[in-house]
Design an enzyme around this catalytic site. Structure first.
Site, PDB file in Angstrom:
ATOM      1  N   ASP A  34       8.769  -4.045   7.729  1.00  0.00           N
ATOM      2  CA  ASP A  34       8.302  -2.895   6.961  1.00  0.00           C
ATOM      3  C   ASP A  34       9.448  -2.218   6.214  1.00  0.00           C
ATOM      4  O   ASP A  34      10.571  -2.150   6.725  1.00  0.00           O
ATOM      5  CB  ASP A  34       7.647  -1.894   7.920  1.00  0.00           C
ATOM      6  CG  ASP A  34       6.855  -0.830   7.194  1.00  0.00           C
ATOM      7  OD1 ASP A  34       6.412  -1.084   6.055  1.00  0.00           O
ATOM      8  OD2 ASP A  34       6.683   0.261   7.760  1.00  0.00           O
ATOM      9  N   ASN A  57      -3.419  -5.229   2.623  1.00  0.00           N
ATOM     10  CA  ASN A  57      -2.494  -5.115   1.490  1.00  0.00           C
ATOM     11  C   ASN A  57      -3.158  -5.382   0.144  1.00  0.00           C
ATOM     12  O   ASN A  57      -2.569  -5.073  -0.904  1.00  0.00           O
ATOM     13  CB  ASN A  57      -1.306  -6.062   1.657  1.00  0.00           C
ATOM     14  CG  ASN A  57      -0.321  -5.612   2.718  1.00  0.00           C
ATOM     15  OD1 ASN A  57       0.413  -6.415   3.274  1.00  0.00           O
ATOM     16  ND2 ASN A  57      -0.309  -4.319   3.040  1.00  0.00           N
TER      17      ASN A  57
END
Length: 227
Positions: free
Chosen positions: A17, A65
């Site tokens: 991340d 996403n």
């Protein structure tokens, strides 16, 4: 493993991340952050080999996403295709076995073909297995398995997961300072040790990686038992 000091992990999963924030802080396009993150995956993969890790699982693109801006998603898909083409021969030469986990329905057929090609080329390699979670969601994986499940207990269910040969991670690492699982490997991490780091993923270097492994080694894994 017995209920004592954990030792070094053999199976590690990472939530990589922070690519977007890394780029933003440098005044760069978001995709530049994803490129830097992909470079870092390759570097930490090589570290993993040297550190005795047998399986490394990377969260590359989640089922959620797709909600990101269209130009970012299209750029990621383009980057992913290019990376597979360019890096598969290199990883094959280094003894890396590649496996992609996630839903393939709905992906560009050309991309799926490249993924299958990379898996086919590297399938006999044994130095390390790199699992790439792409178009992946932990709930989706469990739902997809449940649709085909006809009974038989946990082992029968496991055989219906995207990569039934994958071992449950000993250790799950998340970068960027966030403290959540984000729908990642929900079945597999039931007893994984969790380590959260503040570095954005492109800044997560070998020293940070080794610190995570050392923290894991200092813990006691009981799996519900009592010492």
């Amino acid at each position: 493993m017995s209920a004592n000091a954990a030792g070094r992990p053999r199976y590690v999963a990472i939530i990589t991340d922070g690519n977007g924030r890394w780029a933003q802080r440098r005044g760069l396009p978001t995709l530049a952050g994803h490129e830097a993150g992909a470079d870092n995956v390759k570097a930490r993969l090589r570290d993993a080999v040297e550190l005795g890790i047998e399986e490394l699982t990377i969260y590359s693109f989640s089922t959620e996403n797709w909600r990101r801006p269209r130009d970012e998603v299209e750029g990621l898909m383009r980057m992913f295709r290019e990376r597979i083409d360019r890096e598969t021969p290199e990883l094959d030469a280094e003894g890396v076995r590649m496996r992609f986990i996630g839903r393939r329905e709905g992906l560009d057929p050309d991309l799926v073909e490249r993924m299958e090609w990379a898996e086919r080329v590297t399938r006999d390699n044994r130095r390390i297995t790199l699992f790439v979670a792409f178009n992946y969601g932990g709930r989706a994986e469990i739902l997809d398995a449940a649709r085909r499940y006809e009974g038989g207990g946990e082992e029968a269910f496991r055989k219906l997961l995207y990569a039934p040969e994958m071992h449950d991670p000993d250790l799950l690492i998340r970068t960027s300072g966030e403290r959540r699982i984000s729908n990642y490997l929900l079945w597999q991490i039931a007893y994984s040790e969790l380590v959260f780091r503040d570095e954005l993923w492109p800044d997560f270097d070998r020293a940070a990686f080794e610190a995570c492994l050392e923290e894991y080694a200092s813990r006691q894994r009981r799996f519900g038992a009592r010492i």
